[in-house]
Design a protein around this motif. Structure first.
Motif, short mmCIF file in Angstrom:
data_model
loop_
_atom_site.label_atom_id
_atom_site.label_comp_id
_atom_site.label_asym_id
_atom_site.label_seq_id
_atom_site.Cartn_x
_atom_site.Cartn_y
_atom_site.Cartn_z
N LEU A 86 0.82 -1.20 0.00
CA LEU A 86 0.00 0.00 0.00
C LEU A 86 0.86 1.26 0.00
O LEU A 86 0.58 2.21 -0.72
N ASP A 87 1.93 1.27 0.80
CA ASP A 87 2.82 2.43 0.80
C ASP A 87 3.46 2.63 -0.57
O ASP A 87 3.52 3.75 -1.08
N ALA A 88 3.92 1.55 -1.17
CA ALA A 88 4.51 1.65 -2.51
C ALA A 88 3.49 2.19 -3.50
O ALA A 88 3.82 3.04 -4.34
N ARG A 89 2.27 1.73 -3.42
CA ARG A 89 1.20 2.17 -4.34
C ARG A 89 0.91 3.66 -4.15
O ARG A 89 0.75 4.39 -5.14
N LYS A 90 0.83 4.14 -2.91
CA LYS A 90 0.53 5.55 -2.65
C LYS A 90 1.65 6.46 -3.18
O LYS A 90 1.37 7.51 -3.77
#
Length: 135
Positions: A86-90
């Motif tokens: 999720l952090d990578a996606r954001k």
């Protein structure tokens, strides 16, 4: 005409992406690290945003053929975190928004290639850039 203009594209794109996204991302990711280098001799810093130019080719040739009038520019972005997808996606979403602001076409939508201790998202963007064109 100066035929070295294309050699500064990676630096110009990197600088714009970093200046537009770092202030937004630093609040949630205070250690975010931007680079154009594929290697780091020190301790890895996460999250990392790795922006690098892929081989391109000349476009817009004329009959004289003395000048580089345009190039097909391809940029690959890799976002690597040690927390979660999720952090990578954001982070990638902010980076892609900045690149789209420079009128790039997303050639390869962000995809994951995770390891055992990291989460990595990769995206490729492409566009024709003419000599003297502002990014």
């Amino acid at each position: 005409m100066d035929n070295t203009w294309y050699s500064t594209l990676e630096t110009r794109i990197f600088s714009r992406v970093k200046s537009e996204t770092e202030p937004k991302l630093k609040t949630k990711y205070p250690t975010i690290f931007y680079t154009t280098s594929g290697s780091n001799k020190g301790t890895p810093v996460f999250p990392t945003v790795y922006i690098h130019e892929l081989p391109g080719y000349e476009m817009g040739q004329d009959l004289v053929g003395e000048d580089i009038n345009a190039v097909m520019e391809t940029i690959q972005v890799e976002v690597i975190t040690d927390t979660n997808q999720l952090d990578a996606r954001k982070i990638m979403a902010e980076i892609v928004s900045s690149i789209k602001g420079m009128r790039f076409h997303v050639q390869t939508m962000p995809s994951f290639e995770n390891g055992t201790t990291y989460f990595r998202q990769i995206c490729r963007c492409r566009r024709i850039i003419g000599n003297g064109e502002e990014l």
